[in-house]
Design a protein around this motif. Structure first.
Motif, PDB file in Angstrom:
ATOM      1  N   ASP A  48      13.904   1.172  21.524  1.00 47.84           N
ATOM      2  CA  ASP A  48      12.541   1.631  21.268  1.00 47.84           C
ATOM      3  C   ASP A  48      11.901   0.830  20.137  1.00 47.84           C
ATOM      4  OD1 ASP A  48      10.321   3.224  21.614  1.00 47.84           O
ATOM      5  OD2 ASP A  48      10.992   4.748  20.204  1.00 47.84           O
ATOM      6  N   ASP A  49      12.630   0.636  19.051  1.00 53.64           N
ATOM      7  CA  ASP A  49      12.131  -0.093  17.888  1.00 53.64           C
ATOM      8  C   ASP A  49      13.229  -1.000  17.349  1.00 53.64           C
ATOM      9  OD1 ASP A  49       9.557   1.399  17.545  1.00 53.64           O
ATOM     10  OD2 ASP A  49      10.932   3.058  17.152  1.00 53.64           O
ATOM     11  N   LEU A  50      12.816  -2.131  16.806  1.00 56.84           N
ATOM     12  CA  LEU A  50      13.739  -3.067  16.138  1.00 56.84           C
ATOM     13  C   LEU A  50      12.961  -3.678  14.983  1.00 56.84           C
ATOM     14  CD1 LEU A  50      16.603  -4.616  16.631  1.00 56.84           C
ATOM     15  CD2 LEU A  50      15.129  -6.461  17.416  1.00 56.84           C
ATOM     16  N   TRP A  51      13.461  -3.548  13.766  1.00 53.69           N
ATOM     17  CA  TRP A  51      12.689  -4.021  12.620  1.00 53.69           C
ATOM     18  C   TRP A  51      13.591  -4.575  11.516  1.00 53.69           C
ATOM     19  CZ3 TRP A  51      13.618   1.028  13.771  1.00 53.69           C
ATOM     20  CH2 TRP A  51      14.156   1.847  12.771  1.00 53.69           C
ATOM     21  N   ILE A  52      12.978  -5.419  10.694  1.00 55.50           N
ATOM     22  CA  ILE A  52      13.664  -6.103   9.595  1.00 55.50           C
ATOM     23  C   ILE A  52      13.480  -5.317   8.306  1.00 55.50           C
ATOM     24  CG2 ILE A  52      13.666  -8.215   8.187  1.00 55.50           C
ATOM     25  CD1 ILE A  52      12.432  -9.618  10.708  1.00 55.50           C
ATOM     26  N   ASN A  53      14.536  -5.268   7.495  1.00 51.33           N
ATOM     27  CA  ASN A  53      14.467  -4.672   6.165  1.00 51.33           C
ATOM     28  C   ASN A  53      14.976  -5.691   5.147  1.00 51.33           C
ATOM     29  OD1 ASN A  53      14.006  -1.821   7.176  1.00 51.33           O
ATOM     30  ND2 ASN A  53      16.010  -2.225   8.047  1.00 51.33           N
ATOM     31  N   ILE A  54      14.203  -5.929   4.099  1.00 53.36           N
ATOM     32  CA  ILE A  54      14.637  -6.800   3.011  1.00 53.36           C
ATOM     33  C   ILE A  54      14.473  -6.016   1.713  1.00 53.36           C
ATOM     34  CG2 ILE A  54      14.269  -8.971   1.787  1.00 53.36           C
ATOM     35  CD1 ILE A  54      13.211 -10.163   4.382  1.00 53.36           C
ATOM     36  N   GLU A  76       0.816  -1.216   0.000  1.00 53.24           N
ATOM     37  CA  GLU A  76       0.000   0.000   0.000  1.00 53.24           C
ATOM     38  C   GLU A  76       0.851   1.268   0.000  1.00 53.24           C
ATOM     39  OE1 GLU A  76      -2.455  -0.506   3.424  1.00 53.24           O
ATOM     40  OE2 GLU A  76      -3.996  -1.654   2.337  1.00 53.24           O
ATOM     41  N   ASN A  77       2.065   1.174   0.521  1.00 53.05           N
ATOM     42  CA  ASN A  77       2.932   2.347   0.624  1.00 53.05           C
ATOM     43  C   ASN A  77       4.068   2.328  -0.402  1.00 53.05           C
ATOM     44  OD1 ASN A  77       2.177   3.987   3.281  1.00 53.05           O
ATOM     45  ND2 ASN A  77       1.833   1.806   3.671  1.00 53.05           N
ATOM     46  N   ASP A  78       3.967   1.437  -1.390  1.00 48.17           N
ATOM     47  CA  ASP A  78       4.985   1.345  -2.451  1.00 48.17           C
ATOM     48  C   ASP A  78       6.389   1.192  -1.884  1.00 48.17           C
ATOM     49  OD1 ASP A  78       3.125   1.600  -4.566  1.00 48.17           O
ATOM     50  OD2 ASP A  78       3.079   3.772  -4.276  1.00 48.17           O
ATOM     51  N   PHE A  79       6.496   0.432  -0.808  1.00 45.71           N
ATOM     52  CA  PHE A  79       7.801   0.176  -0.204  1.00 45.71           C
ATOM     53  C   PHE A  79       8.418  -1.036  -0.894  1.00 45.71           C
ATOM     54  CE2 PHE A  79      10.858  -1.443   2.820  1.00 45.71           C
ATOM     55  CZ  PHE A  79      11.393  -0.307   3.395  1.00 45.71           C
ATOM     56  N   PRO A  80       9.604  -0.886  -1.476  1.00 46.65           N
ATOM     57  CA  PRO A  80      10.206  -2.016  -2.186  1.00 46.65           C
ATOM     58  C   PRO A  80      10.657  -3.111  -1.227  1.00 46.65           C
ATOM     59  CG  PRO A  80      11.760  -0.207  -2.032  1.00 46.65           C
ATOM     60  CD  PRO A  80      10.464   0.302  -1.487  1.00 46.65           C
ATOM     61  N   GLY A  81      10.345  -4.331  -1.555  1.00 42.89           N
ATOM     62  CA  GLY A  81      10.758  -5.419  -0.670  1.00 42.89           C
ATOM     63  C   GLY A  81       9.866  -5.512   0.547  1.00 42.89           C
ATOM     64  N   TYR A  82      10.500  -5.588   1.735  1.00 44.03           N
ATOM     65  CA  TYR A  82       9.741  -5.816   2.971  1.00 44.03           C
ATOM     66  C   TYR A  82      10.386  -5.089   4.129  1.00 44.03           C
ATOM     67  CZ  TYR A  82       8.330  -8.157   7.274  1.00 44.03           C
ATOM     68  OH  TYR A  82       7.900  -8.410   8.556  1.00 44.03           O
ATOM     69  N   THR A  83       9.548  -4.556   4.994  1.00 46.39           N
ATOM     70  CA  THR A  83       9.987  -4.058   6.293  1.00 46.39           C
ATOM     71  C   THR A  83       8.947  -4.436   7.330  1.00 46.39           C
ATOM     72  OG1 THR A  83      10.606  -2.119   7.616  1.00 46.39           O
ATOM     73  CG2 THR A  83       8.940  -1.780   5.908  1.00 46.39           C
ATOM     74  N   SER A  84       9.392  -4.770   8.518  1.00 45.55           N
ATOM     75  CA  SER A  84       8.458  -5.087   9.610  1.00 45.55           C
ATOM     76  C   SER A  84       8.174  -3.858  10.463  1.00 45.55           C
ATOM     77  CB  SER A  84       9.041  -6.198  10.495  1.00 45.55           C
ATOM     78  OG  SER A  84      10.208  -5.751  11.171  1.00 45.55           O
ATOM     79  N   VAL A 111      18.782  -5.427   9.902  1.00 47.48           N
ATOM     80  CA  VAL A 111      17.896  -5.193  11.047  1.00 47.48           C
ATOM     81  C   VAL A 111      18.245  -3.820  11.607  1.00 47.48           C
ATOM     82  CG1 VAL A 111      17.212  -5.946  13.355  1.00 47.48           C
ATOM     83  CG2 VAL A 111      17.702  -7.655  11.572  1.00 47.48           C
ATOM     84  N   SER A 112      17.276  -2.917  11.595  1.00 54.08           N
ATOM     85  CA  SER A 112      17.502  -1.557  12.067  1.00 54.08           C
ATOM     86  C   SER A 112      16.839  -1.336  13.421  1.00 54.08           C
ATOM     87  CB  SER A 112      16.960  -0.549  11.049  1.00 54.08           C
ATOM     88  OG  SER A 112      17.658  -0.643   9.827  1.00 54.08           O
ATOM     89  N   PHE A 113      17.215  -0.243  14.081  1.00 50.26           N
ATOM     90  CA  PHE A 113      16.727  -0.030  15.446  1.00 50.26           C
ATOM     91  C   PHE A 113      16.879   1.423  15.857  1.00 50.26           C
ATOM     92  CE2 PHE A 113      20.960  -1.791  15.162  1.00 50.26           C
ATOM     93  CZ  PHE A 113      21.737  -0.830  15.795  1.00 50.26           C
ATOM     94  N   ASN A 114      16.117   1.809  16.874  1.00 46.04           N
ATOM     95  CA  ASN A 114      16.180   3.119  17.496  1.00 46.04           C
ATOM     96  C   ASN A 114      16.304   2.961  19.009  1.00 46.04           C
ATOM     97  OD1 ASN A 114      15.803   4.690  15.132  1.00 46.04           O
ATOM     98  ND2 ASN A 114      13.588   4.442  15.265  1.00 46.04           N
ATOM     99  N   TYR A 115      17.053   3.889  19.621  1.00 42.49           N
ATOM    100  CA  TYR A 115      17.131   3.956  21.080  1.00 42.49           C
ATOM    101  C   TYR A 115      16.634   5.323  21.538  1.00 42.49           C
ATOM    102  CZ  TYR A 115      19.648  -0.391  21.948  1.00 42.49           C
ATOM    103  OH  TYR A 115      19.974  -1.710  22.080  1.00 42.49           O
TER     104      TYR A 115
END
Length: 206
Positions: free
Chosen positions: A101-107, A49-57, A199-203
């Protein structure tokens, strides 16, 4: 004799994720990321829906460290790196601390890009690299002063790294990069036929 000194540095932290202890199998982490992406229908829908290439969690799964043991292990290692970076930055945290705060996957598939952005609500942001096929994208960092340089001439191509307006860093599998959340960055187009996994993240400070 004239003296030229550098002011207002922009630190970038780089280390092996497992440096200082711990053991993360890169193949297991990569398999976990792919498996999660295949099962995460909400995340797939958001990307479509957001035209994001690949995948992110990022927009679908906020509890990876609770759901999967390997991500809890990753988070524990990241806590150590972030503590060392915060010390090097000279942060006076007082009675508060930096917490994940956040931890997510990027492909990112072939042809995928992640356009320039920053993490305004984060003190420290970063990424650890899970799969970096040959020919895949580096990460590109932008001089935070660039919007104020409207009248400045371009820099020579051979200028020192600390004077460049854009710096490209090519991490290796198992690396972790940390930077302050205000630093604008992007991932240029993935020119590899294979997927780039991170895998990206924020503190935050609380």
């Amino acid at each position: 004799m004239p003296q030229i000194s550098s002011l207002f540095v922009t630190p970038l932290y780089r280390a092996a994720l497992v440096e200082g202890g711990g053991s993360i199998d890169p193949a297991e982490l990569a398999a976990s990321c792919i498996s999660i992406a295949e099962d995460d229908e909400a995340g797939q829908l958001w990307c479509e829906e957001n035209d994001f290439p690949g995948y992110t969690s990022y927009a679908s799964l906020t509890d990876l460290t609770w759901r999967f043991t390997i991500f809890a292990e990753v988070a524990k290692l990241l806590d150590g790196h972030v503590a060392r970076f915060a010390e090097a930055l000279g942060f006076d945290l007082g009675t508060r601390k930096l917490v994940l705060d956040d931890l997510w996957i990027n492909i990112l598939p072939e042809g995928g890009v992640h356009s320039g952005h920053l993490h305004p609500h984060s003190v420290i942001s970063g990424t650890t690299y899970v799969a970096m096929p040959e020919g895949t994208s580096a990460i590109k960092f932008e001089d935070p002063r660039l919007p104020m340089m409207m009248a400045a001439p371009p820099r020579r191509k051979d200028v020192a790294r600390e004077l460049k307006q854009f710096v490209y860093v090519t991490p290796e599998v198992g690396d972790v990069l940390l930077w302050e959340g205000w630093l604008r960055h992007e991932v240029p187009m993935n020119m590899s036929e294979e997927e780039r996994v991170s895998v990206s993240f924020n503190y935050r400070w609380e």
